[in-house]
Design an enzyme around this catalytic site. Sequence first.
Site, mmCIF file in Angstrom:
data_model
loop_
_atom_site.group_PDB
_atom_site.id
_atom_site.type_symbol
_atom_site.label_atom_id
_atom_site.label_comp_id
_atom_site.label_asym_id
_atom_site.label_seq_id
_atom_site.Cartn_x
_atom_site.Cartn_y
_atom_site.Cartn_z
ATOM 1 C CE LYS A 185 -1.150 2.476 3.134
ATOM 2 N NZ LYS A 185 -1.332 2.962 4.651
ATOM 3 C CG ASP B 5 -6.691 3.908 2.514
ATOM 4 O OD1 ASP B 5 -7.780 3.306 1.799
ATOM 5 O OD2 ASP B 5 -6.718 4.957 3.123
#
Length: 212
Positions: A121, A139
Amino acid sequence: MTIRQRYEGIIARFSEAMPDPKTELHYDTPFHLLLAVILSAQCTDKRVNIVTPPLFEAFPDPASLAASDEATVYEFIKSVTFPNNKTRHLLRAARLLVEEFGGEMPSDIDGLMKLPGVGRKTANVMLSVVWNKGAMAVDTHVFRVSNRIGLTNNSKTPLATEKTLVRYIPEHLLPKAHHWLILHGRYVCKARKPECMDCIIKDLCKSYGKIK
């Protein structure tokens, strides 16, 4: 409504409402964005933005941070979540940047993911925000919103969500789409109490009318 029609409709609405979305993390260099993103894990951007100005001033580049120590760095970031772990991540990331990358930020996902504290991420955030590459950072907001509004079909993992979003969203729009979904999840499609009546895509949303 087909999945492709839903994507096309949602992209059109977000493109009009948020033509130039940006990260809410404050930063001035790619290195400082890296520090901010590492600090933002399970922590609000608001808190990170309070912490980072003195941190950035004290450590303008990887070399200055690499030469520091845990006690010093901890004092700058002690009000964020998990400050002990993040202190170690920041120091180790800075030292690896100096030792392996000559103090320069790698611009590919494999290089970025070598850095301590940087998962997929965080690496995708760096790629999309700094270099405007077609990367989709997933996320908690992106993961939740994508499933809720029907861009994904009950994806079980962030990677599965990422693959689906990348498949349907044009590559040049991926950096914007990352922010669209985060901002929508943060301010409208909230986890516990989504504000459906104020939602610009409610008629395209798979869950509209089903959330109590």
